[in-house]
Design a protein around this motif. Structure first.
Motif, PDB file in Angstrom:
ATOM      1  N   GLU A 281      34.235  38.352  40.514  1.00 19.61           N
ATOM      2  CA  GLU A 281      33.283  38.748  41.549  1.00 19.61           C
ATOM      3  C   GLU A 281      32.755  37.489  42.233  1.00 19.61           C
ATOM      4  OE1 GLU A 281      29.450  41.753  42.191  1.00 19.61           O
ATOM      5  OE2 GLU A 281      30.098  41.212  40.155  1.00 19.61           O
ATOM      6  N   ASP A 282      32.962  37.414  43.549  1.00 18.40           N
ATOM      7  CA  ASP A 282      32.648  36.167  44.251  1.00 18.40           C
ATOM      8  C   ASP A 282      32.487  36.474  45.740  1.00 18.40           C
ATOM      9  OD1 ASP A 282      33.061  33.477  45.555  1.00 18.40           O
ATOM     10  OD2 ASP A 282      33.387  32.874  43.475  1.00 18.40           O
ATOM     11  N   PRO A 283      31.475  35.905  46.413  1.00 16.69           N
ATOM     12  CA  PRO A 283      31.270  36.181  47.835  1.00 16.69           C
ATOM     13  C   PRO A 283      32.245  35.451  48.755  1.00 16.69           C
ATOM     14  CG  PRO A 283      29.625  34.628  47.061  1.00 16.69           C
ATOM     15  CD  PRO A 283      30.402  35.063  45.846  1.00 16.69           C
ATOM     16  N   ASN A 284      32.971  34.473  48.237  1.00 20.80           N
ATOM     17  CA  ASN A 284      33.878  33.680  49.063  1.00 20.80           C
ATOM     18  C   ASN A 284      35.187  34.423  49.336  1.00 20.80           C
ATOM     19  OD1 ASN A 284      32.274  31.164  49.262  1.00 20.80           O
ATOM     20  ND2 ASN A 284      32.558  31.109  47.038  1.00 20.80           N
ATOM     21  N   TYR A 285      35.939  33.908  50.302  1.00 18.19           N
ATOM     22  CA  TYR A 285      37.223  34.525  50.669  1.00 18.19           C
ATOM     23  C   TYR A 285      38.423  33.815  50.046  1.00 18.19           C
ATOM     24  CZ  TYR A 285      34.877  37.408  54.175  1.00 18.19           C
ATOM     25  OH  TYR A 285      34.070  38.331  54.799  1.00 18.19           O
ATOM     26  N   ALA A 286      38.348  32.505  49.908  1.00 17.83           N
ATOM     27  CA  ALA A 286      39.498  31.727  49.440  1.00 17.83           C
ATOM     28  C   ALA A 286      39.484  31.626  47.919  1.00 17.83           C
ATOM     29  CB  ALA A 286      39.473  30.336  50.064  1.00 17.83           C
ATOM     30  N   SER A 287      40.368  32.342  47.272  1.00 23.96           N
ATOM     31  CA  SER A 287      40.427  32.322  45.805  1.00 23.96           C
ATOM     32  C   SER A 287      41.552  31.403  45.331  1.00 23.96           C
ATOM     33  CB  SER A 287      40.661  33.738  45.267  1.00 23.96           C
ATOM     34  OG  SER A 287      41.887  34.252  45.747  1.00 23.96           O
ATOM     35  N   PRO A 288      41.412  30.819  44.145  1.00 24.52           N
ATOM     36  CA  PRO A 288      42.473  29.969  43.606  1.00 24.52           C
ATOM     37  C   PRO A 288      43.710  30.795  43.241  1.00 24.52           C
ATOM     38  CG  PRO A 288      40.377  29.623  42.450  1.00 24.52           C
ATOM     39  CD  PRO A 288      40.232  30.866  43.264  1.00 24.52           C
ATOM     40  N   ILE A 289      44.821  30.112  43.020  1.00 24.33           N
ATOM     41  CA  ILE A 289      46.052  30.771  42.581  1.00 24.33           C
ATOM     42  C   ILE A 289      45.794  31.531  41.283  1.00 24.33           C
ATOM     43  CG2 ILE A 289      48.409  30.352  41.723  1.00 24.33           C
ATOM     44  CD1 ILE A 289      48.515  27.950  43.625  1.00 24.33           C
ATOM     45  N   ALA A 290      46.385  32.709  41.183  1.00 21.25           N
ATOM     46  CA  ALA A 290      46.278  33.595  40.013  1.00 21.25           C
ATOM     47  C   ALA A 290      44.913  34.260  39.897  1.00 21.25           C
ATOM     48  CB  ALA A 290      46.615  32.853  38.716  1.00 21.25           C
ATOM     49  N   THR A 291      44.097  34.152  40.958  1.00 23.10           N
ATOM     50  CA  THR A 291      42.778  34.781  40.985  1.00 23.10           C
ATOM     51  C   THR A 291      42.622  35.585  42.266  1.00 23.10           C
ATOM     52  OG1 THR A 291      41.823  32.899  39.788  1.00 23.10           O
ATOM     53  CG2 THR A 291      40.286  34.395  40.879  1.00 23.10           C
ATOM     54  N   VAL A 292      42.039  36.755  42.142  1.00 25.96           N
ATOM     55  CA  VAL A 292      41.644  37.539  43.307  1.00 25.96           C
ATOM     56  C   VAL A 292      40.143  37.769  43.213  1.00 25.96           C
ATOM     57  CG1 VAL A 292      41.891  39.726  44.545  1.00 25.96           C
ATOM     58  CG2 VAL A 292      43.897  38.687  43.446  1.00 25.96           C
ATOM     59  N   PHE A 293      39.427  37.374  44.237  1.00 26.25           N
ATOM     60  CA  PHE A 293      37.996  37.632  44.269  1.00 26.25           C
ATOM     61  C   PHE A 293      37.762  39.107  44.625  1.00 26.25           C
ATOM     62  CE2 PHE A 293      36.924  32.978  45.554  1.00 26.25           C
ATOM     63  CZ  PHE A 293      37.052  32.601  44.230  1.00 26.25           C
ATOM     64  N   TYR A 294      36.639  39.638  44.148  1.00 32.87           N
ATOM     65  CA  TYR A 294      36.276  40.997  44.553  1.00 32.87           C
ATOM     66  C   TYR A 294      34.786  41.066  44.836  1.00 32.87           C
ATOM     67  CZ  TYR A 294      34.390  41.994  39.836  1.00 32.87           C
ATOM     68  OH  TYR A 294      33.659  41.982  38.666  1.00 32.87           O
ATOM     69  N   GLU A 295      34.432  42.087  45.599  1.00 35.89           N
ATOM     70  CA  GLU A 295      33.033  42.305  45.950  1.00 35.89           C
ATOM     71  C   GLU A 295      32.844  43.807  46.144  1.00 35.89           C
ATOM     72  OE1 GLU A 295      29.837  40.571  49.252  1.00 35.89           O
ATOM     73  OE2 GLU A 295      31.779  39.550  48.952  1.00 35.89           O
ATOM     74  N   PHE A 296      31.716  44.311  45.691  1.00 36.26           N
ATOM     75  CA  PHE A 296      31.423  45.728  45.857  1.00 36.26           C
ATOM     76  C   PHE A 296      30.808  45.981  47.237  1.00 36.26           C
ATOM     77  CE2 PHE A 296      31.093  45.182  41.174  1.00 36.26           C
ATOM     78  CZ  PHE A 296      32.043  46.117  40.789  1.00 36.26           C
ATOM     79  N   TYR A 297      31.066  47.167  47.767  1.00 43.07           N
ATOM     80  CA  TYR A 297      30.416  47.563  49.016  1.00 43.07           C
ATOM     81  C   TYR A 297      29.852  48.981  48.860  1.00 43.07           C
ATOM     82  CZ  TYR A 297      34.532  50.454  50.188  1.00 43.07           C
ATOM     83  OH  TYR A 297      35.526  51.404  50.189  1.00 43.07           O
TER      84      TYR A 297
END
Length: 353
Positions: A281-297
């Motif tokens: 869970e992260d507010p940023n858009y650019a995630s490192p390799i092997a990571t996908v950021f998510y955010e609830f709406y």
């Protein structure tokens, strides 16, 4: 050489690319020019990973396949039909500074300059410098018109009238400093996102997996962040993504996964992971390799408005809801010719310089 002839040349190039797809490398044409170049391209595809560890054979073939789909007579004609190329009577020298994050990432700029009738001076990334010179040679053999239209250089750029440069936010500042007095398109970092509603089928989520994992997530059209409704069941997503689990067998990806996981654990971040991809869970858009950021709406409409306000950070939005400009899951890496990077109309720019 008029526009119709240039379209014909690139349509033939698209046909040539059709021999190199994820379904296999199969020679389909026995003409002299095809025979001359087929083996050269095949060898370069086989060797690509020696020069860039991220350029696996499958990823290179996906790039060629994407351009095979795009470069049809119909697509090229539709793309160019809305422009008045007679406005650009003078031939200009257009410098292109290319990125090298995924195979053939700078090809659209190369195509745009040549389809507009201008000359191009290409400065390639060291990470992707073997395919475009081959493509240039192929075009030159198709039509001698291209012989004096394409120049490659590793030296300081000189004798140009306009610049198209792609890089990071840091290199963009350098580009703006050195090329600010010229007509220019200067692109910075952008990332792509996906919006889930919780109503997706397993097949749709598998298609999203293509957007996440293709090119190891290194492309600006790779989905690096997802927006999910409150109380979203991540098991649905993980079950669908399981078909991509063999990506962890690729050493460079595995090293990034292990490193980033260690960083998250030591930093006491909460992550959800399944052995080959991590959700954070992260507010940023650019995630490192092997990571996908998510955010609830909470509100789909409010999220659309927010993404519109933050559009300069976003390359494309994947979502299976019927919204104009959204891309269907599984299609982010297959843009149309008129889907311009950073929403900057390259052809319009080239006509007006």
């Amino acid at each position: 050489m008029n526009l119709e002839q240039r379209i014909e040349a690139f349509a033939k190039l698209g046909d040539f690319f059709g021999q190199f797809t994820t379904n296999g490398i199969v020679k389909k044409n026995t003409s002299e020019i095809n025979t001359l170049f087929y083996e050269a391209f095949k060898m370069q595809i086989e060797r690509a990973q020696e020069f860039n560890g991220w350029f696996t054979k499958n990823n290179v073939l996906k790039a060629f396949e994407s351009w095979h789909i795009a470069l049809t007579q119909e697509n090229l004609t539709k793309w160019t039909s809305i422009y008045n190329f007679s406005k650009s009577s003078d031939v200009k020298n257009v410098a292109i500074i290319m990125a090298g994050n995924i195979p053939l990432v700078g090809f659209h700029d190369f195509l745009s300059v040549l389809i507009s009738g201008h000359n191009t001076i290409v400065k390639q990334s060291s990470n992707d410098k073997h395919f475009l010179p081959l493509i240039a040679k192929y075009l030159e053999h198709l039509n001698p018109y291209f012989k004096n239209k394409i120049t490659f250089t590793e030296n300081k750029l000189t004798d140009f009238d306009a610049v198209i440069a792609t890089g990071s936010n840091n290199t963009a500042r350098y580009f703006e400093h050195y090329f600010g007095k010229y007509p220019s398109i200067i692109r910075k970092n952008r990332n792509s996102v996906a919006i889930l509603t919780g109503k997706e089928t397993n097949e749709e989520l598998e298609a999203l997996g293509e957007d996440i994992f293709q090119y190891f997530g290194l492309g600006c059209r790779s989905v690096s962040k997802i927006f999910v409704p409150k109380d979203y069941n991540f098991d649905l997503l993980f079950n669908a993504l399981y078909k991509f689990n063999t990506i962890i067998n690729y050493k460079k990806y595995e090293n990034n996964y292990d490193y980033n996981k260690a960083v998250y654990i030591m930093s006491q971040f909460n992550i959800i992971e399944n052995g080959f991809v991590m959700l954070k869970e992260d507010p940023n858009y650019a995630s490192p390799i092997a990571t996908v950021f998510y955010e609830f709406y909470h509100s789909f409409e409010n999220l659309k408005q927010r993404l519109s306000l933050e559009s300069e950070e976003i390359q494309c939005i994947a979502c299976n809801e019927n919204v104009v400009d959204f891309v269907k899951f599984g299609k982010t890496q297959y843009p149309k010719l008129w889907n311009y990077a950073d929403d900057i109309d390259t052809i319009d720019f080239l006509i007006k310089i």
